[in-house]
Design a protein around this motif. Structure first.
Motif, PDB file in Angstrom:
ATOM      1  N   ALA A 197       0.568  -1.464   0.175  1.00 35.93           N
ATOM      2  CA  ALA A 197      -0.340  -0.070   0.111  1.00 35.93           C
ATOM      3  C   ALA A 197       1.007   1.036  -0.166  1.00 35.93           C
ATOM      4  O   ALA A 197       0.480   1.821  -0.513  1.00 35.93           O
ATOM      5  CB  ALA A 197      -0.643   0.114   1.654  1.00 35.93           C
ATOM      6  N   GLY A 198       2.358   1.508   0.039  1.00 37.54           N
ATOM      7  CA  GLY A 198       2.953   2.213   0.591  1.00 37.54           C
ATOM      8  C   GLY A 198       3.476   3.110  -0.792  1.00 37.54           C
ATOM      9  O   GLY A 198       3.588   3.506  -1.018  1.00 37.54           O
ATOM     10  N   LEU A 199       3.749   1.772  -1.050  1.00 37.46           N
ATOM     11  CA  LEU A 199       4.924   1.558  -2.509  1.00 37.46           C
ATOM     12  C   LEU A 199       3.599   2.365  -3.419  1.00 37.46           C
ATOM     13  O   LEU A 199       3.792   3.297  -4.061  1.00 37.46           O
ATOM     14  CB  LEU A 199       5.331   0.189  -2.670  1.00 37.46           C
ATOM     15  CG  LEU A 199       6.777   0.521  -1.922  1.00 37.46           C
ATOM     16  CD1 LEU A 199       7.683  -1.263  -2.292  1.00 37.46           C
ATOM     17  CD2 LEU A 199       8.013   1.337  -2.162  1.00 37.46           C
ATOM     18  N   GLY A 200       2.294   1.482  -3.584  1.00 40.97           N
ATOM     19  CA  GLY A 200       1.324   2.065  -4.274  1.00 40.97           C
ATOM     20  C   GLY A 200       1.093   3.279  -4.338  1.00 40.97           C
ATOM     21  O   GLY A 200       0.638   3.998  -5.038  1.00 40.97           O
ATOM     22  N   THR A 201       0.605   4.050  -3.341  1.00 44.05           N
ATOM     23  CA  THR A 201       0.854   5.257  -2.728  1.00 44.05           C
ATOM     24  C   THR A 201       1.426   6.614  -3.677  1.00 44.05           C
ATOM     25  O   THR A 201       1.879   7.391  -4.200  1.00 44.05           O
ATOM     26  CB  THR A 201       0.988   5.427  -0.741  1.00 44.05           C
ATOM     27  OG1 THR A 201      -0.383   4.879  -0.420  1.00 44.05           O
ATOM     28  CG2 THR A 201       0.058   7.106  -1.470  1.00 44.05           C
ATOM     29  N   GLY A 202       2.820   6.245  -2.750  1.00 43.84           N
ATOM     30  CA  GLY A 202       4.119   6.764  -4.300  1.00 43.84           C
ATOM     31  C   GLY A 202       3.987   6.802  -5.411  1.00 43.84           C
ATOM     32  O   GLY A 202       3.485   7.325  -6.085  1.00 43.84           O
ATOM     33  N   LEU A 203       4.086   4.958  -5.636  1.00 42.40           N
ATOM     34  CA  LEU A 203       3.286   5.130  -7.341  1.00 42.40           C
ATOM     35  C   LEU A 203       2.515   5.981  -8.264  1.00 42.40           C
ATOM     36  O   LEU A 203       3.131   6.712  -8.932  1.00 42.40           O
ATOM     37  CB  LEU A 203       3.740   3.403  -7.855  1.00 42.40           C
ATOM     38  CG  LEU A 203       4.943   2.944  -7.824  1.00 42.40           C
ATOM     39  CD1 LEU A 203       4.248   0.820  -8.304  1.00 42.40           C
ATOM     40  CD2 LEU A 203       5.376   3.359  -9.042  1.00 42.40           C
ATOM     41  N   LEU A 204       1.603   6.029  -7.364  1.00 46.79           N
ATOM     42  CA  LEU A 204       0.116   6.941  -7.861  1.00 46.79           C
ATOM     43  C   LEU A 204      -0.003   8.018  -7.678  1.00 46.79           C
ATOM     44  O   LEU A 204       0.029   8.711  -8.687  1.00 46.79           O
ATOM     45  CB  LEU A 204      -1.365   6.433  -6.855  1.00 46.79           C
ATOM     46  CG  LEU A 204      -2.545   6.664  -7.885  1.00 46.79           C
ATOM     47  CD1 LEU A 204      -2.923   5.574  -9.196  1.00 46.79           C
ATOM     48  CD2 LEU A 204      -3.485   6.021  -6.775  1.00 46.79           C
ATOM     49  N   SER A 205       0.831   7.990  -7.030  1.00 46.24           N
ATOM     50  CA  SER A 205       0.936  10.273  -6.406  1.00 46.24           C
ATOM     51  C   SER A 205       2.438   9.927  -7.401  1.00 46.24           C
ATOM     52  O   SER A 205       1.846  12.134  -8.371  1.00 46.24           O
ATOM     53  CB  SER A 205       1.569  10.403  -5.131  1.00 46.24           C
ATOM     54  OG  SER A 205       2.703   9.994  -4.427  1.00 46.24           O
ATOM     55  N   GLY A 206       3.807   9.858  -8.221  1.00 48.23           N
ATOM     56  CA  GLY A 206       4.112   9.846  -8.683  1.00 48.23           C
ATOM     57  C   GLY A 206       3.411   9.992 -10.332  1.00 48.23           C
ATOM     58  O   GLY A 206       3.313  10.586 -11.204  1.00 48.23           O
ATOM     59  N   PHE A 207       2.489   9.137 -10.538  1.00 47.46           N
ATOM     60  CA  PHE A 207       2.475   8.784 -11.883  1.00 47.46           C
ATOM     61  C   PHE A 207       1.389  10.095 -11.854  1.00 47.46           C
ATOM     62  O   PHE A 207       1.223  10.761 -13.308  1.00 47.46           O
ATOM     63  CB  PHE A 207       1.177   7.536 -11.606  1.00 47.46           C
ATOM     64  CG  PHE A 207       0.472   7.065 -13.200  1.00 47.46           C
ATOM     65  CD1 PHE A 207       1.000   6.871 -14.192  1.00 47.46           C
ATOM     66  CD2 PHE A 207      -0.675   7.395 -13.075  1.00 47.46           C
ATOM     67  CE1 PHE A 207       0.607   6.947 -15.678  1.00 47.46           C
ATOM     68  CE2 PHE A 207      -1.641   6.841 -14.643  1.00 47.46           C
ATOM     69  CZ  PHE A 207      -1.176   6.889 -15.648  1.00 47.46           C
ATOM     70  N   THR A 208       0.193  10.122 -11.487  1.00 50.26           N
ATOM     71  CA  THR A 208      -0.258  11.385 -10.997  1.00 50.26           C
ATOM     72  C   THR A 208       0.556  12.996 -11.925  1.00 50.26           C
ATOM     73  O   THR A 208      -0.319  13.563 -12.623  1.00 50.26           O
ATOM     74  CB  THR A 208      -1.715  11.919  -9.865  1.00 50.26           C
ATOM     75  OG1 THR A 208      -1.690  11.154  -9.433  1.00 50.26           O
ATOM     76  CG2 THR A 208      -2.440  12.954  -9.655  1.00 50.26           C
ATOM     77  N   ASN A 209       0.928  12.790 -10.936  1.00 48.38           N
ATOM     78  CA  ASN A 209       2.061  14.535 -11.486  1.00 48.38           C
ATOM     79  C   ASN A 209       2.774  14.525 -12.913  1.00 48.38           C
ATOM     80  O   ASN A 209       2.530  15.309 -13.189  1.00 48.38           O
ATOM     81  CB  ASN A 209       3.471  14.148 -10.824  1.00 48.38           C
ATOM     82  CG  ASN A 209       3.367  14.862  -9.141  1.00 48.38           C
ATOM     83  OD1 ASN A 209       1.504  15.392  -8.648  1.00 48.38           O
ATOM     84  ND2 ASN A 209       3.987  14.675  -8.566  1.00 48.38           N
ATOM     85  N   GLY A 210       3.466  12.803 -13.503  1.00 46.52           N
ATOM     86  CA  GLY A 210       3.161  12.904 -14.128  1.00 46.52           C
ATOM     87  C   GLY A 210       2.284  13.241 -15.479  1.00 46.52           C
ATOM     88  O   GLY A 210       2.355  13.800 -16.701  1.00 46.52           O
TER      89      GLY A 210
END
Lengths: 339, 346
Positions: free
Chosen positions: B121-134
């Motif tokens: 969940a932690g890694l997923g949160t980071g991935l998702l926020s990075g993807f959203t930024n991109g």
């Protein structure tokens, strides 16, 4: 509820809901309408004040509580509008925890001039003769933070009394935060009276986050492992220091006394890694403020002291389940707030 | 420190030497300055504390979270972007990690796999926020500064909403999962490994990012984007796609910072890393990165992160009042960055 015996069960429930919940509910059955305006609405601290106010209203039976505050604790202009709105609406009294010492002075004066009774809770307003000499100003109901520091120091003295020259350190929170500075002063003044204690204050400040407090504690503890006690003046700093002691495996030898409760800190207390926790009583604050307002509205003589200090206790592993302590960290607010 | 070899060709100038010594020189300078100051103020005893092995180990572990996040920031900044959301994304990651752990712990069917859910969940949160930024940067054609200012607010609000402002501990805070105690350990574990486990994990990620930047097409595209986006586009680089990948990668590294933070605090805390973005950007810039893109290295960033931590640690050993610390740290950041710019111009 004076005339409730004439009403059906359904309307009793409705009236109770109105009194307890939404600010818009006015009920003819109630004699007094009191607006309680907190600094913020999301934190448990404010919810407890709300519950305390409702408790007083239910006990008195003739009071209708309107509860409204800004969502965040720094929205001072929004709070100003809320105060002005209730004053012009003509509520009988306003109980206010001002977001800002200065900004709220004028709205409070305006409300007093309209004849609204005002009780200030939790944090003070800038000194103003116009407010303090007004007969409608009913005083200040809050935790005595200085006394909280004194109590923390007494607990610390008890914890280290077996040592001949105990070393005690205080980690300050942050310059400019009035309530924690009061606690620090209370602790410092009391602990310094004990001549055998080597008292130090770190130049480092804990700062606003748990992590900043933890870093500071880890730095300081790596230099002085021979400490006997540490005091931290609020929830985040106590949490950070507790974690640092835990990581450095020093929770046994070094006694920690902190301030305010949270699930983590209460667990630390039960577990013996935290040795004292000064707990405030916001429920009491809300309760006392409403009682004070209604007393004045009923025409009772004004209380002799303008300042009322609310309940404050030091919780320890031994006393944490006492009936006088337990509600301070584990009060069930559901019966009041219905969440 | 050895003096420069006398055999060096005469055409070598100060700037060349600075480039060669690279970021080490700044680090060394800061160490020397603080050693002298501490010696003046507290005598040899103070210096002993400052340069002791245990203090240096502490500095390294205290650099781990900012360094992990700074690795992601390096990638983003080389490509000409910036990410202001990292501080609150790290906080949000600590929250989602803990909430997932508690959720799994409350379901008997998931017993034994709580930690997997948590880290996932932690890694997923980071991935998702990075993807959203991109995605926001490329699809809406907004400046990264604005986009990430927005996502910073969203992460902050979400973390606060999920926790209602209170710390989220482990179900039984006195029985932490093994990985939490291991990653939170300030001491090396096993003992011969010199620095704490969290620092090793960051070094591992650093190695991967360094290889990625130096030896892969993605890495070359990253530098090309930051040096001249238009030229990169004309050369046939798929700018949008590359950017989304880079921001997502940065999100993953930020998430690792969040996992480390979660272990350090052994709790989910909605504002635990507030303000981290500024330390991280400073670390990248000290390490030779630039807000205009095209520049920056993994080694430089790691040293930058160490330097930021040493500044805080040294000021603490100096027992400076807080207000002076802000001034001194600010001053040193400006000076080091100025030296970087001057070096580049020569």
């Amino acid at each position: 509820m004076l005339s409730s015996n004439k009403l059906s069960i359904v309307s009793i429930v409705t009236a109770a809901l109105l009194a307890g919940g939404c600010g818009s509910g006015t009920s003819d059955a109630k004699k007094y309408r009191i607006a309680v305006i907190p600094k913020g609405t999301s934190h448990d601290f404010w919810k407890s004040i709300h519950a305390g106010a409702i408790h007083a209203a239910r006990e008195l039976g003739n009071v209708d509580i309107a509860w409204e505050g800004p969502a965040k604790e720094d929205q001072r202009s929004l709070q100003q509008q809320i105060v002005e709105r209730y004053a012009s609406e003509g509520v009988h009294a306003i109980v206010l925890a001002p977001c800002d010492r200065q900004t709220l002075v004028l709205p409070v004066r305006g409300a007093l001039q309209r004849g609204t009774r005002v009780v200030i809770i939790d944090s003070g307003l800038e000194h103003s003769d116009a407010i303090e000499s007004d007969p409608n100003y009913l005083g200040y109901v809050a935790t005595d933070n200085y006394q909280g520091g004194v109590e923390a120091a007494r607990r610390m003295l008890e914890l280290v009394k077996e040592k001949s020259h105990p070393k005690v350190m205080m980690i300050r929170y942050q310059v400019g935060s009035e309530s924690t500075e009061q606690r620090e002063a209370g602790f410092r003044d009391t602990i310094r009276k004990s001549s055998n204690i080597e008292f130090t204050e770190a130049a480092d400040e804990a700062g606003v986050t748990v992590d900043s407090a933890q870093r500071v504690a880890e730095r300081l503890l790596s230099d002085q492992k021979d400490l006997d006690g540490i005091f931290a003046p609020n929830e985040t700093s106590t949490t950070g220091v507790l974690r640092a002691l835990d990581v450095l495996r020093l929770t046994g030898p070094i006694k920690l006394v902190g301030f305010d409760g949270s699930e983590i800190l209460i667990h630390g207390l039960a577990n013996g890694t935290l040795h004292g926790l000064v707990l405030q009583d916001p429920f009491d604050m809300g309760y006392q403020a409403v009682r004070r307002a209604v007393d004045a509205l009923e025409g009772n003589p004004a209380p002799p002291a303008k300042v009322l200090n609310t309940n404050l206790k030091v919780a320890t592993k031994e006393n944490m389940n006492d009936p006088s302590i337990r509600p301070l960290y584990a009060r069930d607010l559901k019966p009041y707030l219905g969440e | 420190v050895k003096t420069p070899a006398p055999t060096a060709p005469r055409s070598w100038r100060t700037a060349d030497l600075l480039t060669l010594a690279g970021p080490y020189l700044g680090l060394l300078l800061v160490l020397v300055i603080f050693t002298i100051l501490i010696w003046l103020k507290r005598g040899p005893q103070g210096v002993e504390l400052f340069l002791s092995l245990s203090n240096l180990k502490l500095v390294v572990v205290h650099s781990a979270v900012p360094a992990a996040v700074a690795l992601g920031m390096t990638v983003v900044m080389i490509s000409g972007g910036i990410d202001l959301s990292v501080g609150y994304v790290v906080s949000l990651v600590t929250v989602t990690t803990m909430l997932a752990y508690r959720w799994a712990a409350a379901h008997p069917a998931l017993t034994g796999s709580e930690s997997l859910w948590a880290i996932g969940a932690g890694l997923g949160t980071g991935l998702l926020s990075g993807f959203t930024n991109g995605m926001l940067v490329t699809r809406l054609r907004l400046l990264p500064f604005i986009v990430t200012l927005g996502t910073m607010g969203m992460a902050r609000g979400l973390a606060q909403y999920l926790t209602a402002g209170s710390p989220v501990p482990f179900p039984d805070p006195s029985r932490l999962p093994g990985w939490v105690s291991w990653l939170a350990d300030l001491e090396p574990h096993p003992a011969w490994s010199v620095i704490g486990p969290s620092a090793w994990s960051v070094l591992l990620f650093a190695l991967v990012v360094a290889i990625l930047l130096k030896y892969t097409v993605l890495g070359r595209h990253c530098y090309a984007l930051g040096s001249n986006e238009l030229a990169a586009r004309l050369c046939g680089i798929r700018v949008e796609r590359t950017k989304v990948i880079l921001y997502t990668l940065a999100g993953l590294l930020t998430a690792w910072g969040g996992i480390l933070q979660c272990a350090r605090s052994s709790a989910g805390l909605h504002d635990v890393a507030a303000g981290l973005e500024l330390d991280v950007i400073a670390a990248v810039v000290i390490g030779g990165g630039s807000l205009t893109g095209g520049k920056g290295t993994v080694l430089g960033t790691l040293i930058g992160a160490l330097m930021i931590t040493i500044l805080g640690n040294g000021c603490s050993k100096l027992e400076f009042p807080m207000e002076f610390r802000f001034i001194i740290i600010g001053l040193i950041i400006v000076v080091v960055s100025a030296v970087n710019v001057w070096k580049d111009r020569q």
